[in-house]
Design an enzyme around this catalytic site. Structure first.
Site, PDB file in Angstrom:
ATOM      1  N   SER A 144       2.153  -7.911 -14.299  1.00 19.27           N
ATOM      2  CA  SER A 144       3.439  -8.580 -13.852  1.00 19.27           C
ATOM      3  C   SER A 144       3.767  -9.831 -15.163  1.00 19.27           C
ATOM      4  O   SER A 144       2.840 -10.236 -15.471  1.00 19.27           O
ATOM      5  CB  SER A 144       3.017  -9.172 -12.665  1.00 19.27           C
ATOM      6  OG  SER A 144       3.963 -10.101 -12.157  1.00 19.27           O
ATOM      7  N   TYR A 158      -2.339 -14.047  -7.125  1.00 14.78           N
ATOM      8  CA  TYR A 158      -1.656 -12.800  -7.576  1.00 14.78           C
ATOM      9  C   TYR A 158      -1.511 -12.890  -9.042  1.00 14.78           C
ATOM     10  O   TYR A 158      -1.865 -11.875  -9.673  1.00 14.78           O
ATOM     11  CB  TYR A 158      -0.253 -12.837  -6.863  1.00 14.78           C
ATOM     12  CG  TYR A 158       0.566 -11.635  -7.340  1.00 14.78           C
ATOM     13  CD1 TYR A 158       0.228 -10.285  -6.904  1.00 14.78           C
ATOM     14  CD2 TYR A 158       1.580 -11.800  -8.161  1.00 14.78           C
ATOM     15  CE1 TYR A 158       0.987  -9.129  -7.561  1.00 14.78           C
ATOM     16  CE2 TYR A 158       2.292 -10.769  -8.869  1.00 14.78           C
ATOM     17  CZ  TYR A 158       2.135  -9.780  -8.333  1.00 14.78           C
ATOM     18  OH  TYR A 158       3.046  -8.638  -8.782  1.00 14.78           O
TER      19      TYR A 158
HETATM   20  P1  NAP Z   1       6.052  -2.316  -3.249  1.00 15.62           P
HETATM   21  O1  NAP Z   1       7.279  -2.094  -2.969  1.00 15.62           O
HETATM   22  O2  NAP Z   1       5.438  -3.229  -1.891  1.00 15.62           O
HETATM   23  O3  NAP Z   1       4.977  -1.092  -3.036  1.00 15.62           O
HETATM   24  C1  NAP Z   1       3.626  -0.997  -3.131  1.00 15.62           C
HETATM   25  C2  NAP Z   1       2.956   0.235  -2.971  1.00 15.62           C
HETATM   26  O4  NAP Z   1       1.570   0.209  -3.269  1.00 15.62           O
HETATM   27  C3  NAP Z   1       3.294   0.976  -1.704  1.00 15.62           C
HETATM   28  O5  NAP Z   1       3.515   2.320  -1.932  1.00 15.62           O
HETATM   29  C4  NAP Z   1       2.019   0.647  -0.849  1.00 15.62           C
HETATM   30  O6  NAP Z   1       1.473   1.763  -0.066  1.00 15.62           O
HETATM   31  C5  NAP Z   1       0.977   0.877  -2.308  1.00 15.62           C
HETATM   32  N1  NAP Z   1      -0.265   0.085  -1.818  1.00 15.62           N
HETATM   33  C6  NAP Z   1      -0.425  -1.413  -1.826  1.00 15.62           C
HETATM   34  N2  NAP Z   1      -1.739  -1.598  -1.756  1.00 15.62           N
HETATM   35  C7  NAP Z   1      -2.553  -0.231  -1.728  1.00 15.62           C
HETATM   36  C8  NAP Z   1      -3.808   0.299  -1.962  1.00 15.62           C
HETATM   37  N3  NAP Z   1      -4.867  -0.630  -1.833  1.00 15.62           N
HETATM   38  N4  NAP Z   1      -3.994   1.268  -2.039  1.00 15.62           N
HETATM   39  C9  NAP Z   1      -3.162   2.519  -2.223  1.00 15.62           C
HETATM   40  N5  NAP Z   1      -1.992   2.029  -2.209  1.00 15.62           N
HETATM   41  C10 NAP Z   1      -1.352   0.685  -2.133  1.00 15.62           C
HETATM   42  O7  NAP Z   1       5.446  -3.111  -4.239  1.00 15.62           O
HETATM   43  P2  NAP Z   1       6.440  -2.962  -5.731  1.00 15.62           P
HETATM   44  O8  NAP Z   1       7.186  -4.263  -5.891  1.00 15.62           O
HETATM   45  O9  NAP Z   1       6.902  -1.472  -6.131  1.00 15.62           O
HETATM   46  O10 NAP Z   1       5.071  -3.225  -6.800  1.00 15.62           O
HETATM   47  C11 NAP Z   1       4.446  -2.233  -7.524  1.00 15.62           C
HETATM   48  C12 NAP Z   1       3.707  -3.079  -8.517  1.00 15.62           C
HETATM   49  O11 NAP Z   1       4.301  -3.636  -9.350  1.00 15.62           O
HETATM   50  C13 NAP Z   1       2.648  -4.021  -8.056  1.00 15.62           C
HETATM   51  O12 NAP Z   1       1.241  -3.896  -8.697  1.00 15.62           O
HETATM   52  C14 NAP Z   1       3.302  -5.017  -8.145  1.00 15.62           C
HETATM   53  O13 NAP Z   1       2.204  -6.329  -8.310  1.00 15.62           O
HETATM   54  C15 NAP Z   1       3.882  -5.072  -9.506  1.00 15.62           C
HETATM   55  N6  NAP Z   1       5.032  -5.892  -9.763  1.00 15.62           N
HETATM   56  C16 NAP Z   1       6.190  -5.836  -8.702  1.00 15.62           C
HETATM   57  C17 NAP Z   1       7.065  -7.015  -9.076  1.00 15.62           C
HETATM   58  C18 NAP Z   1       8.498  -7.035  -8.429  1.00 15.62           C
HETATM   59  O14 NAP Z   1       8.883  -7.720  -8.548  1.00 15.62           O
HETATM   60  N7  NAP Z   1       8.589  -6.168  -7.423  1.00 15.62           N
HETATM   61  C19 NAP Z   1       6.951  -7.608 -10.238  1.00 15.62           C
HETATM   62  C20 NAP Z   1       6.001  -7.535 -11.124  1.00 15.62           C
HETATM   63  C21 NAP Z   1       5.056  -6.775 -10.798  1.00 15.62           C
HETATM   64  P3  NAP Z   1       2.268   1.868   1.354  1.00 15.62           P
HETATM   65  O15 NAP Z   1       3.663   2.266   1.271  1.00 15.62           O
HETATM   66  O16 NAP Z   1       1.236   2.866   2.066  1.00 15.62           O
HETATM   67  O17 NAP Z   1       2.418   0.487   1.898  1.00 15.62           O
END
Ligand code: NAP
Length: 249
Positions: A144, A158
């Site tokens: 991130s 985080y």
């Molecule tokens: P999201 O929409 O909340 O989706 C998270 C996904 O991860 C979901 O499918 C969830 O499963 C799964 N998950 C969470 N904890 C888990 C675990 N312990 N074991 C297996 N699966 C798990 O998140 P996102 O925004 O797409 O984020 C994805 C990645 O990008 C993360 O690492 C986040 O830190 C990073 N990121 C996001 C942003 C942003 O602005 N969105 C920015 C920078 C980095 P369920 O569907 O079953 O709940």
């Protein structure tokens, strides 16, 4: 490309789901891992299959070794030799200052965002490294922009967990560079997904967007393109690197 198999942790929603769909379209056999939302993960798998691709969904908590072992065994048995891993699963909790963070919360964040990617990377290396009889592969860690920015007043825990992931990206990349495995990371900025609701502010991207250099948040599909690039032969000489997908932030 039909011989490529990718495991995407947290592939049921958000950035992971967009990555799974794109990988399916590019001809990868796709394992969509998720923690609890069966419906979302199965919808992604259905979509890939409907387009003629191969995909499975595996529910497993990647922060636990037992879950990781079961997950990788499912890939071995149902999709064939793993050639790519996207360490995407990650989480955050309510916006707070550092002095409000307790031991249990810190343990949860480290487990999901650090232990999970470490365990999955280890399982992938044991399968892909030429040192272990594998034929090589690629790992992309989803870090991130927070690892650079620190996320003050929101979630320093985080941000720090993503800093650890950045260090792992460098260290592991150098460890396996001579074993046919490339390890890189993407650092997304503010992306429109459900993760911000976990911080208590579902509309966070729209609030901050006007202050971003590009004046808008990013789409999960824009991050997926960067991930697929780093996995692909087009990035064959890139390892230990970071691709910021943050609109200039
Ligand atoms: P999201 O929409 O909340 O989706 C998270 C996904 O991860 C979901 O499918 C969830 O499963 C799964 N998950 C969470 N904890 C888990 C675990 N312990 N074991 C297996 N699966 C798990 O998140 P996102 O925004 O797409 O984020 C994805 C990645 O990008 C993360 O690492 C986040 O830190 C990073 N990121 C996001 C942003 C942003 O602005 N969105 C920015 C920078 C980095 P369920 O569907 O079953 O709940």
């Amino acid at each position: 490309m039909p011989s490529e198999t990718v495991l995407i942790t947290g592939g049921g929603r958000g950035i992971g789901a967009a990555t799974a769909r794109l990988a399916g379209r590019r001809g990868y056999r796709v394992c969509v891992n998720y923690r609890s939302d069966d419906a979302s993960a199965l919808a992604v798998v259905d979509e890939i299959r409907a387009a003629g691709g191969t995909a499975i969904a595996v529910r497993a908590d990647v922060s636990r070794a037992t879950g990781v072992e079961r997950l990788f065994r499912a890939v071995d048995e149902q999709l064939g030799p793993l050639t790519a891993l996207v360490n995407n699963a990650g989480t955050l909790e309510r916006q707070a200052r550092l002095e409000e963070l307790d031991e249990d919360r810190l343990a949860r964040i480290w487990a999901a965002n650090i232990t999970g990617p470490f365990l999955c990377a280890g399982a992938a290396v044991r399968r892909m490294s030429t040192r272990h009889g594998g034929r090589g592969g690629a790992i992309v860690n989803v870090s991130s922009a927070a690892s650079r920015l620190g996320s003050p007043n929101e979630y320093v825990d985080y941000a720090a967990s993503k800093g650890a992931l950045d260090s792992m990206t460098r260290g592991l990349a150098l460890e396996v560079a001579g074993e046919g495995i490339r390890v890189n990371a993407v650092r997304p900025g503010l992306i429109h997904t459900g993760i911000h609701a976990l911080g208590g502010e579902p509309g966070r991207v729209d609030r901050v967007a006007p202050q971003l250099p590009m004046g808008r948040g990013g789409r999960p599909e824009e991050v997926a393109e960067a991930i697929l690039f780093l996995l692909s032969p087009a990035a064959s000489y890139a390892t230990g690197t970071f691709l910021d997908v943050a609109g200039g932030r």
